[in-house]
Design an enzyme around this catalytic site. Structure first.
Site, PDB file in Angstrom:
ATOM      1  N   SER A  69      32.678  47.592  42.828  1.00  0.00           N
ATOM      2  CA  SER A  69      34.288  47.578  42.581  1.00  0.00           C
ATOM      3  C   SER A  69      34.432  48.517  41.640  1.00  0.00           C
ATOM      4  CB  SER A  69      34.407  46.176  42.025  1.00  0.00           C
ATOM      5  OG  SER A  69      35.889  46.130  41.209  1.00  0.00           O
ATOM      6  N   TYR A  83      32.340  38.783  36.593  1.00  0.00           N
ATOM      7  CA  TYR A  83      32.686  39.775  37.830  1.00  0.00           C
ATOM      8  C   TYR A  83      32.176  41.159  37.701  1.00  0.00           C
ATOM      9  CZ  TYR A  83      34.920  41.406  42.250  1.00  0.00           C
ATOM     10  OH  TYR A  83      35.260  41.883  43.382  1.00  0.00           O
TER      11      TYR A  83
HETATM   12  P1  NAD Z   1      37.397  37.653  50.540  1.00  0.00           P
HETATM   13  O1  NAD Z   1      37.452  36.388  49.804  1.00  0.00           O
HETATM   14  O2  NAD Z   1      38.689  37.709  51.612  1.00  0.00           O
HETATM   15  O3  NAD Z   1      36.141  37.393  51.678  1.00  0.00           O
HETATM   16  C1  NAD Z   1      34.777  37.198  51.192  1.00  0.00           C
HETATM   17  C2  NAD Z   1      34.122  36.461  52.174  1.00  0.00           C
HETATM   18  O4  NAD Z   1      32.677  36.132  51.903  1.00  0.00           O
HETATM   19  C3  NAD Z   1      34.737  35.083  52.722  1.00  0.00           C
HETATM   20  O5  NAD Z   1      35.044  34.915  54.155  1.00  0.00           O
HETATM   21  C4  NAD Z   1      33.866  33.878  52.296  1.00  0.00           C
HETATM   22  O6  NAD Z   1      33.723  32.984  53.168  1.00  0.00           O
HETATM   23  C5  NAD Z   1      32.654  34.641  52.455  1.00  0.00           C
HETATM   24  N1  NAD Z   1      31.500  34.187  51.450  1.00  0.00           N
HETATM   25  C6  NAD Z   1      31.711  33.825  50.175  1.00  0.00           C
HETATM   26  N2  NAD Z   1      30.394  33.050  49.722  1.00  0.00           N
HETATM   27  C7  NAD Z   1      29.762  33.388  50.788  1.00  0.00           C
HETATM   28  C8  NAD Z   1      28.439  33.153  50.869  1.00  0.00           C
HETATM   29  N3  NAD Z   1      27.532  32.524  49.703  1.00  0.00           N
HETATM   30  N4  NAD Z   1      27.508  33.495  52.067  1.00  0.00           N
HETATM   31  C9  NAD Z   1      28.108  34.052  53.013  1.00  0.00           C
HETATM   32  N5  NAD Z   1      29.339  34.381  53.040  1.00  0.00           N
HETATM   33  C10 NAD Z   1      30.439  34.278  51.703  1.00  0.00           C
HETATM   34  O7  NAD Z   1      37.338  38.712  49.734  1.00  0.00           O
HETATM   35  P2  NAD Z   1      37.716  40.445  49.951  1.00  0.00           P
HETATM   36  O8  NAD Z   1      38.671  40.642  48.821  1.00  0.00           O
HETATM   37  O9  NAD Z   1      37.809  40.690  51.232  1.00  0.00           O
HETATM   38  O10 NAD Z   1      36.446  40.864  49.205  1.00  0.00           O
HETATM   39  C11 NAD Z   1      35.339  41.398  49.826  1.00  0.00           C
HETATM   40  C12 NAD Z   1      34.080  42.230  49.104  1.00  0.00           C
HETATM   41  O11 NAD Z   1      35.055  43.219  48.222  1.00  0.00           O
HETATM   42  C13 NAD Z   1      33.735  41.305  47.896  1.00  0.00           C
HETATM   43  O12 NAD Z   1      32.333  41.564  47.592  1.00  0.00           O
HETATM   44  C14 NAD Z   1      34.803  41.604  46.741  1.00  0.00           C
HETATM   45  O13 NAD Z   1      33.974  41.429  45.341  1.00  0.00           O
HETATM   46  C15 NAD Z   1      34.911  43.290  46.711  1.00  0.00           C
HETATM   47  N6  NAD Z   1      36.098  43.768  46.155  1.00  0.00           N
HETATM   48  C16 NAD Z   1      37.300  43.055  46.633  1.00  0.00           C
HETATM   49  C17 NAD Z   1      38.386  43.671  45.889  1.00  0.00           C
HETATM   50  C18 NAD Z   1      39.747  43.032  46.195  1.00  0.00           C
HETATM   51  O14 NAD Z   1      40.833  43.745  45.495  1.00  0.00           O
HETATM   52  N7  NAD Z   1      40.030  42.226  47.158  1.00  0.00           N
HETATM   53  C19 NAD Z   1      38.215  44.820  44.949  1.00  0.00           C
HETATM   54  C20 NAD Z   1      36.900  45.195  44.750  1.00  0.00           C
HETATM   55  C21 NAD Z   1      35.947  44.752  45.231  1.00  0.00           C
END
Ligand code: NAD
Length: 275
Positions: free
Chosen positions: A159, A172
């Site tokens: 991130s 985080y």
């Molecule tokens: P999201 O919450 O939509 O998706 C996360 C998925 O991970 C979910 O489907 C959840 O069921 C699954 N999950 C959670 N715990 C788990 C576990 N223990 N084992 C297996 N699966 C598990 O999140 P997102 O926004 O699509 O983010 C995806 C990635 O991108 C993450 O690593 C997040 O930290 C990173 N990220 C997101 C953003 C943002 O703005 N959304 C920004 C920077 C980084």
């Protein structure tokens, strides 16, 4: 050439978009998620567009569950060529209520008001485990199959808060800094056995998780949402599709000499000092 790509957290907003884009390129996608229903939904979409995909229920923090997932994927598709470590996220228990500590905050008694001193260690551990151990453990299970094969790689999801921490979310930010650091460490460690390791560092993407933090019910921005847009030179939130071209590049042999990089995809957020 068609690859077997394992994506953790593939039922989520960002990784489901990556899964669909990679399937469109002709790759076989194994979608791992704690929530099988979410992964199933994406598989249905991929299959209805003629792609090949498999939903696998697995917990990125549970070695036994990952070993089972690997067996299932190997049987149905074959050995993993590319691993995308997408499972991750924050937790309110690792989050402070204010950006900086004010003296009067120490006197507040509301149970949901949290200063640094109130942060729950279990909440902090949850966030560290999910993001860091949840990247390391699937890598241990799936990368063994990649050693000394052609064009194998790992893509982690860090991130932009790994470069400079965001206010309120120390767990985080720290956990994603660990993911970026691990990406570089692993790239060096695996350099002689042919596995490249890189990461995406997404900026702010409007997803279900953060929608109420960043936007009000009428769609207007919250003060935090406004602050983010002001600090983003391109003046908008990211869209899941913004991650696709970099993912395709890093998962392809066109980037065969690229390893250990963390690519910001953030509309300039991490490049801007605010002045
Ligand atoms: P999201 O919450 O939509 O998706 C996360 C998925 O991970 C979910 O489907 C959840 O069921 C699954 N999950 C959670 N715990 C788990 C576990 N223990 N084992 C297996 N699966 C598990 O999140 P997102 O926004 O699509 O983010 C995806 C990635 O991108 C993450 O690593 C997040 O930290 C990173 N990220 C997101 C953003 C943002 O703005 N959304 C920004 C920077 C980084």
């Amino acid at each position: 050439m068609s690859k077997i790509i394992v994506i953790t957290g593939a039922g989520g907003v960002l990784c489901s978009a990556l899964a669909k884009a990679l399937a469109k390129e002709g790759h076989k996608i194994a979608l791992l998620d704690l929530c099988k229903e979410a992964a199933n939904k994406v598989v249905t979409e991929i299959e209805s567009s003629g792609g090949l995909a498999l939903a696998v229920e697995a917990n990125v923090l549970d070695k036994t569950s990952l070993i089972k997932a690997r067996e299932k994927i190997t049987q149905q598709f074959g050995e993993c060529d590319i691993l995308i470590n997408g499972a991750g996220g924050n937790h309110p228990k690792g989050t402070t209520s204010q950006s900086s500590l004010n003296l009067e905050d120490l006197k507040r008694e509301e149970s949901d008001f949290k200063t640094f001193f109130d942060l729950d260690i279990d909440g902090i551990k949850f966030v560290f485990d999910l993001n860091f151990i949840g990247t390391l453990l699937p890598t241990q299970i799936f990368s063994k199959d990649m050693v000394e094969r052609q064009d194998c790689s790992i893509l982690n999801i860090s991130s932009m808060n790994a470069f400079t921490p965001l206010t309120k979310i120390p767990a985080y930010s720290g956990a994603k800094a660990a993911v970026s650091n691990f990406t570089q460490w692993l790239a060096v460690h695996f350099a002689k056995v042919g596995i490249r390791v890189n990461a995406l560092a997404p900026g702010f993407f409007l997803t279900e998780q953060n929608r109420t933090l960043l936007t009000k019910e009428d769609g207007d921005l919250t003060p935090r949402g406004n602050l983010i847009i002001e600090q983003t030179p391109m003046g908008r939130f990211g869209k899941p599709e913004d991650l696709i071209s970099t993912t395709l590049w890093l998962c392809d042999k066109r980037s065969s000499f690229v390893t250990g990089v963390v690519v910001p995809i953030d509309g300039g957020f991490s490049a801007y000092s605010g002045v």
